[in-house]
Write a protein that holds these residues in place. Structure first.
Motif, PDB file in Angstrom:
ATOM      1  N   GLN A  41       0.827  -1.192   0.000  1.00  0.00           N
ATOM      2  CA  GLN A  41       0.000   0.000   0.000  1.00  0.00           C
ATOM      3  C   GLN A  41       0.867   1.250   0.000  1.00  0.00           C
ATOM      4  O   GLN A  41       2.100   1.163   0.067  1.00  0.00           O
ATOM      5  CB  GLN A  41      -0.917   0.001   1.216  1.00  0.00           C
ATOM      6  CG  GLN A  41      -0.170  -0.030   2.543  1.00  0.00           C
ATOM      7  CD  GLN A  41      -1.090  -0.179   3.739  1.00  0.00           C
ATOM      8  OE1 GLN A  41      -2.232   0.242   3.709  1.00  0.00           O
ATOM      9  NE2 GLN A  41      -0.578  -0.770   4.815  1.00  0.00           N
ATOM     10  N   LEU A  42       0.227   2.390  -0.096  1.00  0.00           N
ATOM     11  CA  LEU A  42       0.936   3.657   0.005  1.00  0.00           C
ATOM     12  C   LEU A  42       0.716   4.254   1.391  1.00  0.00           C
ATOM     13  O   LEU A  42      -0.415   4.355   1.862  1.00  0.00           O
ATOM     14  CB  LEU A  42       0.452   4.641  -1.064  1.00  0.00           C
ATOM     15  CG  LEU A  42       0.838   4.315  -2.505  1.00  0.00           C
ATOM     16  CD1 LEU A  42       0.262   5.346  -3.456  1.00  0.00           C
ATOM     17  CD2 LEU A  42       2.353   4.240  -2.667  1.00  0.00           C
ATOM     18  N   SER A  43       1.806   4.608   2.039  1.00  0.00           N
ATOM     19  CA  SER A  43       1.750   5.322   3.309  1.00  0.00           C
ATOM     20  C   SER A  43       2.253   6.737   3.080  1.00  0.00           C
ATOM     21  O   SER A  43       2.907   7.025   2.071  1.00  0.00           O
ATOM     22  CB  SER A  43       2.604   4.621   4.364  1.00  0.00           C
ATOM     23  OG  SER A  43       2.085   3.340   4.663  1.00  0.00           O
ATOM     24  N   THR A  44       1.970   7.620   4.008  1.00  0.00           N
ATOM     25  CA  THR A  44       2.370   9.013   3.843  1.00  0.00           C
ATOM     26  C   THR A  44       3.218   9.470   5.019  1.00  0.00           C
ATOM     27  O   THR A  44       2.867   9.262   6.180  1.00  0.00           O
ATOM     28  CB  THR A  44       1.141   9.929   3.719  1.00  0.00           C
ATOM     29  OG1 THR A  44       0.359   9.502   2.593  1.00  0.00           O
ATOM     30  CG2 THR A  44       1.567  11.376   3.500  1.00  0.00           C
ATOM     31  N   SER A  45       4.350  10.091   4.706  1.00  0.00           N
ATOM     32  CA  SER A  45       5.240  10.663   5.699  1.00  0.00           C
ATOM     33  C   SER A  45       5.166  12.180   5.591  1.00  0.00           C
ATOM     34  O   SER A  45       5.082  12.730   4.486  1.00  0.00           O
ATOM     35  CB  SER A  45       6.677  10.193   5.446  1.00  0.00           C
ATOM     36  OG  SER A  45       7.620  11.038   6.061  1.00  0.00           O
ATOM     37  N   VAL A 153      13.358   5.459   0.415  1.00  0.00           N
ATOM     38  CA  VAL A 153      12.021   4.880   0.399  1.00  0.00           C
ATOM     39  C   VAL A 153      11.585   4.674  -1.045  1.00  0.00           C
ATOM     40  O   VAL A 153      11.944   5.458  -1.932  1.00  0.00           O
ATOM     41  CB  VAL A 153      11.000   5.769   1.141  1.00  0.00           C
ATOM     42  CG1 VAL A 153      11.276   5.814   2.620  1.00  0.00           C
ATOM     43  CG2 VAL A 153      10.940   7.170   0.539  1.00  0.00           C
ATOM     44  N   ALA A 154      10.829   3.616  -1.275  1.00  0.00           N
ATOM     45  CA  ALA A 154      10.305   3.340  -2.617  1.00  0.00           C
ATOM     46  C   ALA A 154       9.077   4.211  -2.866  1.00  0.00           C
ATOM     47  O   ALA A 154       8.185   4.293  -2.018  1.00  0.00           O
ATOM     48  CB  ALA A 154       9.946   1.865  -2.743  1.00  0.00           C
ATOM     49  N   LYS A 155       9.056   4.866  -4.024  1.00  0.00           N
ATOM     50  CA  LYS A 155       7.928   5.712  -4.403  1.00  0.00           C
ATOM     51  C   LYS A 155       7.426   5.303  -5.776  1.00  0.00           C
ATOM     52  O   LYS A 155       8.139   4.671  -6.557  1.00  0.00           O
ATOM     53  CB  LYS A 155       8.325   7.189  -4.422  1.00  0.00           C
ATOM     54  CG  LYS A 155       8.611   7.780  -3.055  1.00  0.00           C
ATOM     55  CD  LYS A 155       8.791   9.296  -3.154  1.00  0.00           C
ATOM     56  CE  LYS A 155       8.957   9.928  -1.790  1.00  0.00           C
ATOM     57  NZ  LYS A 155       8.999  11.409  -1.867  1.00  0.00           N
TER      58      LYS A 155
END
Length: 295
Positions: A41-45, A153-155
């Motif tokens: 999934q995509l998480s947000t920092s 981090v992978a984007k």
């Protein structure tokens, strides 16, 4: 059997179908059936923005040394950077919004382990040494970002990534970052898929002096067509920009227009252009390159 009896049997049959349908309906229409959690999934920092994480929100990383799509992290490195594997049924698994299954694949490492890749980049966790033991960082943490300037981090939307690789020219010779002959890795810019980017030593600040108006020579040194700026955290976004080249957008860094080399043929980590037509004419682009000269 009379008509009354036939009618009664018909009603019973219809009722039976209705009851069966109500009791044995499609599970996909069952509102009580839980939605499976996405394996990726995509998480947000707050500092890094959206990045890829596993089912529990643990950040996933790419390694600049994996320029060729293979795992180059072994021994002590593997203890600090455990591989991530989404499982054998990734193709049927649920993915988070904004992710496409076509971007994921599986490789086998040299020690026989399976590892999930994203756009050709093997994915890892971060597990730094804490009091003598490697402890994987907690969900939501991104402490592995920029470790040794080669872990990020992978984007999904990098327009620039960093590759750490030996420069090998079209002449088959090894080159260093200053484009003299020698053996040693150079940390340089690629696009989001690991394809090498170059500058043209004759260009001026925000001026492309190579590409013809009809793009008849674009196959030799194709312009990097984008104006999107999504870069690793070690790079200063304000040093990137874009220019318009005969109607097309070309990304720039410190005023240098960025190009591909046609003979690299889109191969990850290939950097043949460093010696063509001579070393230094088309250098790879590094973070510390001097700004392009003013026109």
């Amino acid at each position: 059997m009379n008509c009354v009896t036939n009618t009664l049997f018909s009603w019973i049959a219809v009722a039976g179908i209705v009851v069966f349908s109500a009791c044995g309906g499609n599970d996909n229409n069952n509102p009580d059936k839980p939605t499976p959690k996405p394996v990726v999934q995509l998480s947000t920092s707050a500092t890094l923005g959206a990045h890829i994480s596993d089912v529990d929100g643990n950040s996933l990383y790419y390694f600049s040394n994996d320029f060729d799509g293979a795992n180059h992290c072994s021994g002590g490195c593997a203890a600090v950077w455990p591989i991530y594997y989404a499982g054998d049924n990734l193709a049927q698994a649920a993915l988070g919004a904004g992710l496409d299954i076509k971007d994921f694949n599986t490789i086998t490492t040299t020690d026989g382990k399976k590892q999930t890749t994203y756009k050709g980049w093997p994915l890892y966790y971060y597990a730094p040494n804490v009091n003598g033991a490697n402890v994987r960082e907690a969900a939501g943490e991104t402490k592995g970002e920029a470790v040794n300037n080669v872990w990020f981090v992978a984007k999904t939307d990098y327009s620039i990534q960093l590759v750490n690789a030996q420069l090998v020219g079209a002449d088959g010779k090894n080159y260093l970052a200053d484009h003299t002959e020698g053996t040693g890795k150079t940390l340089y810019f690629t696009d989001g898929k690991g394809v090498t980017l170059y500058a043209f030593s004759i260009d001026k600040f925000n001026v492309n002096k190579f590409t013809k108006a009809d793009f008849s020579n674009n196959a030799v040194w194709p312009i990097y067509e984008t104006d999107q700026i999504v870069v690793p955290s070690t790079l200063d976004k304000t040093l990137f920009g874009s220019i318009t080249v005969f109607g097309k957008k070309q990304l720039t860094y410190k005023g240098w227009p960025l190009y591909y080399f046609g003979q690299d043929a889109g191969v990850r980590g290939a950097n043949k252009g460093v010696s063509f037509p001579a070393p230094g004419v088309w250098p790879v682009v590094t973070r510390d390159v001097a700004a392009a000269p003013q026109p």
